[in-house]
Design an enzyme around this catalytic site. Structure first.
Site, PDB file in Angstrom:
ATOM      1  N   GLY A 282       4.576  -6.369   5.976  1.00 23.89           N
ATOM      2  CA  GLY A 282       3.995  -7.428   7.191  1.00 23.89           C
ATOM      3  C   GLY A 282       2.937  -7.690   7.000  1.00 23.89           C
TER       4      GLY A 282
ATOM      5  CB  VAL B  84      11.745  -4.658   5.169  1.00 20.29           C
ATOM      6  CG1 VAL B  84      11.787  -5.100   6.519  1.00 20.29           C
ATOM      7  CG2 VAL B  84      11.377  -6.709   4.221  1.00 20.29           C
TER       8      VAL B  84
ATOM      9  N   GLY C 128       7.537   1.670   5.217  1.00 24.75           N
ATOM     10  CA  GLY C 128       6.133   1.915   4.994  1.00 24.75           C
ATOM     11  C   GLY C 128       4.927   1.422   4.184  1.00 24.75           C
TER      12      GLY C 128
ATOM     13  CG  ASP D  46      -1.188  -0.190   8.168  1.00 22.16           C
ATOM     14  OD1 ASP D  46      -1.401   1.357   8.508  1.00 22.16           O
ATOM     15  OD2 ASP D  46       0.605   0.626   7.746  1.00 22.16           O
TER      16      ASP D  46
ATOM     17  CE  LYS E 103       0.185   1.180   4.336  1.00 21.74           C
ATOM     18  NZ  LYS E 103       1.612   2.194   5.037  1.00 21.74           N
TER      19      LYS E 103
HETATM   20  O1  C5P Z   1      -0.374  -1.516  14.760  1.00 23.30           O
HETATM   21  P1  C5P Z   1       0.103  -0.915  14.129  1.00 23.30           P
HETATM   22  O2  C5P Z   1       1.585  -2.391  15.199  1.00 23.30           O
HETATM   23  O3  C5P Z   1       0.898  -1.328  12.780  1.00 23.30           O
HETATM   24  O4  C5P Z   1       1.844   0.179  15.025  1.00 23.30           O
HETATM   25  C1  C5P Z   1       3.277   0.292  14.773  1.00 23.30           C
HETATM   26  C2  C5P Z   1       3.398   0.912  16.096  1.00 23.30           C
HETATM   27  O5  C5P Z   1       3.083   2.468  15.170  1.00 23.30           O
HETATM   28  C3  C5P Z   1       2.978   1.580  17.525  1.00 23.30           C
HETATM   29  O6  C5P Z   1       3.136   0.976  18.421  1.00 23.30           O
HETATM   30  C4  C5P Z   1       2.465   2.442  17.527  1.00 23.30           C
HETATM   31  O7  C5P Z   1       3.486   3.145  18.237  1.00 23.30           O
HETATM   32  C5  C5P Z   1       2.522   3.187  16.355  1.00 23.30           C
HETATM   33  N1  C5P Z   1       1.087   3.737  15.339  1.00 23.30           N
HETATM   34  C6  C5P Z   1      -0.040   4.783  16.357  1.00 23.30           C
HETATM   35  N2  C5P Z   1      -0.833   5.355  15.734  1.00 23.30           N
HETATM   36  C7  C5P Z   1      -1.619   4.613  14.867  1.00 23.30           C
HETATM   37  C8  C5P Z   1      -0.781   3.327  14.181  1.00 23.30           C
HETATM   38  C9  C5P Z   1       0.590   2.701  14.823  1.00 23.30           C
HETATM   39  O8  C5P Z   1       0.986   5.384  17.461  1.00 23.30           O
HETATM   40  N3  C5P Z   1      -2.807   5.041  14.570  1.00 23.30           N
END
Ligand code: C5P
Length: 339
Positions: A112, A105, A108, A146, A21
């Site tokens: 994963g 990897v 963004g 995501d 994405k």
């Molecule tokens: O949900 P995911 O593990 O992919 O998110 C990785 C990190 O990104 C989270 O631990 C958080 O620190 C940050 N994040 C956030 N707010 C979001 C999405 C991600 O702070 N809406």
């Protein structure tokens, strides 16, 4: 939601594509009580993809990946997806997951997360669980912010943590060039830096304007921005010069949008014309950058791709818009992307 057709009894393996994405725009509105950030983002799938082969086995879960930066243990999100479904459905059977990485990897680009969603969809079918994309949504949310988007695909609005996903009626179609800076950037670190400079932005409405306005063509994309870019460059200041040069080349070559994806470090340009995208790719390569070309994948294309991969008769399995608020059809009036 219409249930998918049961797989033939002998189906023991599926080979699927897990698309990347890009974030066409991303607004950080504030910090939530759960520590995550309240977001508004415009997600877009592109045809840059990982190949994922999922094979059932009598017991145990195993993951293999050809990329040294991807963990082979329970830190691997695709393995955790299998575990989550196993627990949720009380499944005793196991699976073997083999990932061939093409999506950079730590860029963004959601690689994963997309692999994890692919494993949920494939094992839902191979194990005969039958939850379908809407039923898998709560599991996907637990895996990462995501992941739910990849149960839907196409052009979609992401709200809350980015995990409330609303496909847009009009889908953006275009050509992208993706610049892999080969420098993973930590998402939590970027969000932590955002906190230091966060001012309340509840009134920020560029994405809503984009979704609901009658703006056409290039002007529409010019109002979009990625609020994480500044923090990402503070986190990786060594990239600042390169990002400046890349943006300059993309704009010069006629990009409708030139932006960091998510928390970076991948950068992309969006073009409405394949020849311009080709020109940008050549110019960026000549400047020494590693560049990938990809096209946008619309909601219908994404559904068809998954219907083929899962062997379902109709392309209705994904992003069914009538039964779940997470798959609702918003932004009907005047999405400026080229539908
Ligand atoms: O949900 P995911 O593990 O992919 O998110 C990785 C990190 O990104 C989270 O631990 C958080 O620190 C940050 N994040 C956030 N707010 C979001 C999405 C991600 O702070 N809406």
């Amino acid at each position: 939601m219409e249930r998918t057709v049961k797989p033939p009894a002998r189906a023991r393996a599926l080979r699927v594509r897990a698309c990347a994405k890009i974030n066409l725009g991303l607004e950080v509105l504030g910090v939530r009580r759960d520590g995550y950030h309240e977001l508004r983002t415009l997600f877009q799938t592109i045809d840059l993809h990982d190949d994922v082969v999922i094979r059932t086995r009598p017991r145990g879960l195993v993951v293999r990946c050809d990329h040294p930066g991807v963990p082979g243990d329970e830190h691997n999100l695709a393995l955790r997806a299998a575990l989550e479904l196993q627990r949720h459905a009380g499944i005793a059977r196991g699976a073997e997951i083999a990932i061939t990485k093409r999506i950079p990897v730590g860029g963004g680009l959601g690689g994963g997360s997309s692999d994890a969603a692919a494993v949920l969809l494939a094992l839902d079918r191979l194990w005969g669980v039958g939850l379908g994309p809407a039923g898998l949504h709560p599991l996907a949310r637990r895996l990462g912010a995501d992941v739910p988007f990849f149960l839907v695909g196409g052009t979609a609005l992401g709200l809350a943590r980015g995990d409330e996903v609303y496909p847009l009626h009009r889908q953006v179609r275009g050509h992208t060039v993706v610049i892999d800076l080969g420098r993973p950037v930590s998402t939590p670190a970027v969000f932590a830096r955002v906190d230091q400079s966060l001012t309340p932005r509840e009134n920020s409405n560029r994405i809503f304007r984009f979704v609901s306005s009658d703006l056409e063509g290039l002007r529409a994309f010019s109002i979009l921005a990625n609020d994480l870019e500044r923090a990402a460059l503070e986190e990786a200041p060594d990239l600042t010069d390169q990002v400046g040069r890349i943006r300059g080349i993309l704009i010069q070559e006629g990009a409708a949008l030139a932006s960091l994806s998510g928390s970076g470090s991948a950068f992309f340009g969006l073009f409405d014309d394949g020849r311009r995208a080709q020109g940008a790719q050549s110019a960026l390569r000549a400047a020494g950058f590693s560049v990938l070309r990809a096209q946008t994948v619309s909601l219908n294309q994404y559904r068809r791709m998954w219907a083929r991969s899962l062997g379902t008769r109709r392309a209705r399995g994904l992003g069914n818009q009538s039964r779940s608020r997470h798959h609702g059809n918003h932004g009907r009036q005047g999405h400026p992307g080229r539908g």
